[in-house]
Design an enzyme around this catalytic site. Structure first.
Site, PDB file in Angstrom:
ATOM      1  N   ASP A 269      -2.460  -2.404  -3.740  1.00 23.49           N
ATOM      2  CA  ASP A 269      -3.238  -1.551  -3.875  1.00 23.49           C
ATOM      3  C   ASP A 269      -2.794  -0.070  -4.489  1.00 23.49           C
ATOM      4  O   ASP A 269      -3.668   0.935  -4.991  1.00 23.49           O
ATOM      5  CB  ASP A 269      -3.567  -0.713  -2.494  1.00 23.49           C
ATOM      6  CG  ASP A 269      -4.791   0.166  -2.334  1.00 23.49           C
ATOM      7  OD1 ASP A 269      -5.918   0.141  -3.130  1.00 23.49           O
ATOM      8  OD2 ASP A 269      -4.308   1.472  -2.029  1.00 23.49           O
TER       9      ASP A 269
ATOM     10  N   THR B 210       0.773  -1.203   0.001  1.00 20.97           N
ATOM     11  CA  THR B 210      -0.034  -0.002  -0.085  1.00 20.97           C
ATOM     12  C   THR B 210       0.641   1.178  -0.002  1.00 20.97           C
ATOM     13  O   THR B 210       0.502   2.267   0.334  1.00 20.97           O
ATOM     14  CB  THR B 210      -0.815   0.055   1.256  1.00 20.97           C
ATOM     15  OG1 THR B 210      -0.211   0.128   2.393  1.00 20.97           O
ATOM     16  CG2 THR B 210      -1.830  -1.023   1.190  1.00 20.97           C
ATOM     17  N   GLY B 211       1.993   1.069  -0.429  1.00 21.22           N
ATOM     18  CA  GLY B 211       3.094   2.383  -0.198  1.00 21.22           C
ATOM     19  C   GLY B 211       3.178   2.942  -1.438  1.00 21.22           C
ATOM     20  O   GLY B 211       2.168   3.691  -1.611  1.00 21.22           O
ATOM     21  N   ARG B 212       4.123   2.605  -2.435  1.00 19.79           N
ATOM     22  CA  ARG B 212       4.246   3.106  -3.687  1.00 19.79           C
ATOM     23  C   ARG B 212       4.472   1.872  -4.971  1.00 19.79           C
ATOM     24  O   ARG B 212       4.908   0.903  -4.354  1.00 19.79           O
ATOM     25  CB  ARG B 212       5.428   4.059  -3.914  1.00 19.79           C
ATOM     26  CG  ARG B 212       5.418   5.264  -3.173  1.00 19.79           C
ATOM     27  CD  ARG B 212       4.165   6.183  -3.641  1.00 19.79           C
ATOM     28  NE  ARG B 212       4.101   7.584  -3.212  1.00 19.79           N
ATOM     29  CZ  ARG B 212       3.457   7.742  -2.297  1.00 19.79           C
ATOM     30  NH1 ARG B 212       2.554   7.042  -1.895  1.00 19.79           N
ATOM     31  NH2 ARG B 212       3.206   9.033  -1.770  1.00 19.79           N
TER      32      ARG B 212
ATOM     33  N   GLU C 162      -0.582   5.187 -12.531  1.00 19.18           N
ATOM     34  CA  GLU C 162      -1.684   5.554 -12.014  1.00 19.18           C
ATOM     35  C   GLU C 162      -2.333   6.746 -12.761  1.00 19.18           C
ATOM     36  O   GLU C 162      -1.893   7.698 -12.742  1.00 19.18           O
ATOM     37  CB  GLU C 162      -1.906   5.383 -10.593  1.00 19.18           C
ATOM     38  CG  GLU C 162      -1.522   4.259  -9.959  1.00 19.18           C
ATOM     39  CD  GLU C 162      -1.231   4.403  -8.407  1.00 19.18           C
ATOM     40  OE1 GLU C 162      -1.493   3.354  -7.876  1.00 19.18           O
ATOM     41  OE2 GLU C 162      -1.335   5.657  -7.907  1.00 19.18           O
TER      42      GLU C 162
ATOM     43  N   HIS D 257      -5.948   1.742  -5.532  1.00 24.41           N
ATOM     44  CA  HIS D 257      -5.400   3.026  -4.733  1.00 24.41           C
ATOM     45  C   HIS D 257      -6.526   3.395  -3.905  1.00 24.41           C
ATOM     46  O   HIS D 257      -6.799   4.480  -3.581  1.00 24.41           O
ATOM     47  CB  HIS D 257      -4.649   3.935  -5.557  1.00 24.41           C
ATOM     48  CG  HIS D 257      -3.820   4.726  -4.836  1.00 24.41           C
ATOM     49  ND1 HIS D 257      -2.809   5.201  -5.641  1.00 24.41           N
ATOM     50  CD2 HIS D 257      -3.521   5.205  -3.550  1.00 24.41           C
ATOM     51  CE1 HIS D 257      -1.920   6.051  -4.689  1.00 24.41           C
ATOM     52  NE2 HIS D 257      -2.486   5.809  -3.504  1.00 24.41           N
TER      53      HIS D 257
ATOM     54  N   ALA E  91      -6.728   2.362  -0.534  1.00 19.42           N
ATOM     55  CA  ALA E  91      -6.441   1.987   1.074  1.00 19.42           C
ATOM     56  C   ALA E  91      -6.505   3.100   1.718  1.00 19.42           C
ATOM     57  O   ALA E  91      -6.894   3.028   3.103  1.00 19.42           O
ATOM     58  CB  ALA E  91      -5.044   1.530   1.334  1.00 19.42           C
ATOM     59  N   TRP E  92      -6.261   4.547   1.416  1.00 18.74           N
ATOM     60  CA  TRP E  92      -6.452   5.619   2.290  1.00 18.74           C
ATOM     61  C   TRP E  92      -8.041   6.097   2.153  1.00 18.74           C
ATOM     62  O   TRP E  92      -8.302   7.059   2.970  1.00 18.74           O
ATOM     63  CB  TRP E  92      -5.334   6.694   1.639  1.00 18.74           C
ATOM     64  CG  TRP E  92      -6.270   7.114   0.172  1.00 18.74           C
ATOM     65  CD1 TRP E  92      -6.066   6.626  -1.170  1.00 18.74           C
ATOM     66  CD2 TRP E  92      -6.991   8.256  -0.012  1.00 18.74           C
ATOM     67  NE1 TRP E  92      -6.832   7.169  -2.018  1.00 18.74           N
ATOM     68  CE2 TRP E  92      -7.337   8.048  -1.368  1.00 18.74           C
ATOM     69  CE3 TRP E  92      -7.573   9.174   0.695  1.00 18.74           C
ATOM     70  CZ2 TRP E  92      -8.226   9.230  -1.884  1.00 18.74           C
ATOM     71  CZ3 TRP E  92      -8.454  10.245   0.232  1.00 18.74           C
ATOM     72  CH2 TRP E  92      -8.999  10.083  -1.087  1.00 18.74           C
TER      73      TRP E  92
END
Length: 304
Positions: free
Chosen positions: A254, A228-230, A259, A280, A282-283
């Site tokens: 994620d 879930t980072g980069r 992107e 993308h 997760a946030w």
């Protein structure tokens, strides 16, 4: 004070400024070629992923603040901003809990094969079973597993806290150049021992592609990896190969290196076993969105 949000559609929650001195313009998205025209007279620019390079920053002669609607600031030329006296501020801690919960949710989905079993309940496999249940892929508990965290920031710590609550043993990857703490392991050792590996480091020249063919080969065959980072932390073709070959048991991704991704991205190809890809998000819990909007509003109002 003129405030411009260049890609407001990336934050579904609308920003609201109570002070009438704020003249707010929100654009759903902004092509790179249109950035200069839109920020030329701005006092504050809010951006999530739109890039502000030297040319854009120099053209905005009234600009005092760039507020990044995210935790990272890699889309801003910070050297030029500093030369021009433009403050760059991010929002580092709006979504730590949301991302950490996503990590644990996808871990459960992988270890218990939730998607496969939910499909089996609807596609006829359960109704055709000779028994009361349908037994498919091996289901594994998370309690007692070794939870490996790469990146000891807010999100990594939040994920570790949840993992401990589930009875998992937590180890962090040792920070390069620093002594190894009691709950840390050198990355090579963590790769070899972890049942779960979750990535929470920024993208730098040193971390780009850190999980590639060699790293994946060091991992246990029943291990899963969560990113879930980069996106570029993981070598996508190497991950696809590792899943097809059964070198690891699964992956939850994620974030991708581009992107939105192209349709032919290797991680979007059908038929990759035990791969869970989300766009993308997760946030993006409602709680996290509200916190992000509130913090952005506060950053802007401090400039009044």
């Amino acid at each position: 004070m003129k405030v411009v949000f260049l890609d407001a559609a990336t934050l579904p929650t609308t920003l609201r400024f109570q002070n009438p001195a704020v003249e707010y313009s929100a654009y759903s998205s902004t092509a790179q070629a249109a950035v200069i025209d839109r920020i030329r007279d701005a006092t504050v620019v809010i951006t999530n992923k739109v890039r502000l390079g030297a040319e854009e920053l120099r053209a905005a002669r009234q600009l005092r603040l760039v507020a990044v609607a995210a935790a990272g600031t890699d889309n801003i030329d910070q050297d030029t901003a500093a030369q021009l006296g433009i403050r760059v501020a991010n929002v580092p801690d709006y979504g730590s809990d949301s991302v950490a919960e996503h990590v644990i949710a996808t871990l459960f989905a992988l270890r218990r094969h939730i998607v496969t079993y939910a499909s089996a309940a609807l596609d006829g496999r359960w109704t055709a079973s000779e028994h009361f249940c349908w037994n498919g892929p091996r289901i594994r508990d998370v309690g007692g597993s070794l939870f490996g965290v790469v990146g000891r920031g807010r999100i990594g710590e939040a994920a570790a806290r949840l993992a401990r609550g589930l009875g998992m043993e937590v180890f962090f990857a040792q920070t390069p150049g620093k002594p190894c703490r009691g709950d840390e392991l050198p990355l090579d050792q963590l790769l070899a021992r972890a049942d779960v590996l979750t990535l929470h480091v920024p993208l730098t020249p040193d971390t780009r592609g850190m999980i590639g063919k060699e790293s994946l080969a060091r991992m246990k065959r029943d291990a899963v990896i969560i990113n879930t980072g980069r996106g570029a932390l993981v070598d996508a073709p190497a991950l696809v190969s590792a899943l097809h070959e059964g070198l690891i048991a699964g992956a939850a991704i994620d974030v991708l290196d581009v992107e939105p991704p192209p349709a032919d991205h290797p991680l979007l190809a059908g038929g990759v076993p035990n791969l869970l890809v989300t766009p993308h998000v997760a946030w993006a819990s409602e709680n996290a969105q509200a916190r992000l909007a509130s913090k952005l509003e506060q950053l802007v109002e401090k400039e009044l």
